[in-house]
Every structure is written in structure tokens, then in C-alpha cells.
Scaffold this motif. Structure first.
Motif, PDB file in Angstrom:
ATOM      1  N   PRO A   1     -63.009 -32.796  19.513  1.00 15.54           N
ATOM      2  CA  PRO A   1     -62.037 -33.923  19.221  1.00 15.54           C
ATOM      3  C   PRO A   1     -62.851 -33.956  17.534  1.00 15.54           C
ATOM      4  CG  PRO A   1     -62.481 -33.767  21.748  1.00 15.54           C
ATOM      5  CD  PRO A   1     -63.534 -32.948  20.775  1.00 15.54           C
ATOM      6  N   PHE A   2     -61.881 -34.467  16.715  1.00 10.30           N
ATOM      7  CA  PHE A   2     -61.695 -35.115  15.420  1.00 10.30           C
ATOM      8  C   PHE A   2     -62.873 -34.459  14.829  1.00 10.30           C
ATOM      9  CE2 PHE A   2     -61.637 -38.308  19.220  1.00 10.30           C
ATOM     10  CZ  PHE A   2     -60.426 -38.661  18.759  1.00 10.30           C
ATOM     11  N   VAL A   3     -63.011 -32.863  14.524  1.00 11.77           N
ATOM     12  CA  VAL A   3     -63.926 -31.991  14.068  1.00 11.77           C
ATOM     13  C   VAL A   3     -62.491 -31.204  13.700  1.00 11.77           C
ATOM     14  CG1 VAL A   3     -65.528 -29.959  13.888  1.00 11.77           C
ATOM     15  CG2 VAL A   3     -65.753 -31.807  15.140  1.00 11.77           C
ATOM     16  N   LYS A   4     -62.041 -31.227  12.311  1.00 10.41           N
ATOM     17  CA  LYS A   4     -61.595 -30.551  11.672  1.00 10.41           C
ATOM     18  C   LYS A   4     -62.158 -29.499  10.649  1.00 10.41           C
ATOM     19  CE  LYS A   4     -58.470 -33.995  12.161  1.00 10.41           C
ATOM     20  NZ  LYS A   4     -57.316 -33.408  12.492  1.00 10.41           N
TER      21      LYS A   4
END
Length: 158
Positions: A133-136
Motif C-alpha cells: 500500500p502507498f507504494v507507487k
């Protein structure tokens, strides 16, 4: 250079080629244009030592790094991408082995195999990290760029 170091350099730059196809030849060309190797000067691989080759490979690396950040860029394991990475690893392997007066065929096989393994390893590692999560994805790509470049540079300094 000791044969074990030649093997480590070949495996390492092959792995870099598996992450970024153009980066391994770019690092090798940059290094060799500043530190020409006499064994390459008399071979068909002498072009890798030319400053113009170093510049061209740098431009190709910038294009590859940029293209990697485009959302619809093809996966590195599709046949064309895979072939480019294996060929890149084989090329740097041949160059390293030739520079050290060893079998070019052995360098091709070792560099290509290393690139093949690293292509799949880096592909599946990146896919796993992308699920965090939250890693692009573009950030993961930038980290991969830094790891590939840092690894390539440190391998040739050894």
C-alpha cells in the motif's frame, strides 16, 4: 584480474542488464572509454571503448529509464524485452571476458544467463513491491534505476 573476479563482474553486470537492458553496456562503455583495455583494442569489441559509444549508451539509458515510467510500457518478460536484456548481458559478458583474455563464448553464456535470471527476479520482485500500500510504481522504478546504476558502478570499481 583473477578469474573469480571476472566471473563476479560478468554475473553482476549481467544482473544489471536484467534490470535495465541499456545500463550494463552504458556502465561498461563509460568505464572503458576512460580506462581503455589493450585486449579490446585489437578486437571487434573495441568500439565499446570509444567516447562516442559511451555517449550513445548514456542516451539510450536515459530513454530506457524514461520509458520505464510510462504506465503502459511492456513487461520486461515479454519476448522482445527479454531478448534485449539477455543480449545486453551476453554482450557485457563477452566484453569482460575478452578484456581479460578469457573465452568470449563463456562470457556470452554467463552474462546472458545472469541477465535472464535477473530479468525474472527483478520482474517478480517489482510486482510484489507494487502490491505494498502507498507504494507507487514510478517510485519503485526510480529505486530500481538507482540500484542498477550503483551496482554497475561498484562492480567495475572492484
Amino acid at each position: 584480474m583473477k578469474t573469480s573476479n571476472v566471473i563476479l563482474q560478468t554475473v553482476g553486470l549481467g544482473a544489471v542488464a536484467g534490470m535495465r537492458a541499456t545500463m550494463a553496456p552504458m556502465v561498461a562503455s563509460h568505464y572503458l572509454s576512460n580506462h581503455p583495455n589493450p585486449a579490446l583494442s585489437r578486437s571487434a569489441l573495441r568500439f565499446i571503448q570509444m567516447p562516442v559509444t559511451a555517449m550513445i549508451t548514456k542516451l539510450l539509458s536515459v530513454a530506457e529509464i524514461t520509458g520505464d515510467k510510462i504506465p503502459n510500457s511492456p513487461d520486461r518478460i515479454v519476448p522482445a524485452q527479454l531478448l534485449a536484456r539477455v543480449a545486453s548481458g551476453a554482450f557485457v559478458g563477452a566484453t569482460i571476458f575478452k578484456a581479460n583474455k578469457l573465452s568470449v563464448i563463456d562470457g556470452i553464456l554467463l552474462g546472458g544467463a545472469s541477465a535472464l535470471a535477473a530479468t525474472f527476479a527483478s520482474f517478480y520482485l517489482r510486482k510484489a513491491i507494487d502490491k505494498v500500500p502507498f507504494v507507487k510504481d514510478p517510485i519503485v522504478g526510480v529505486v530500481e534505476d538507482v540500484v542498477a546504476l550503483g551496482t554497475g558502478i561498484s562492480i567495475l570499481k572492484a
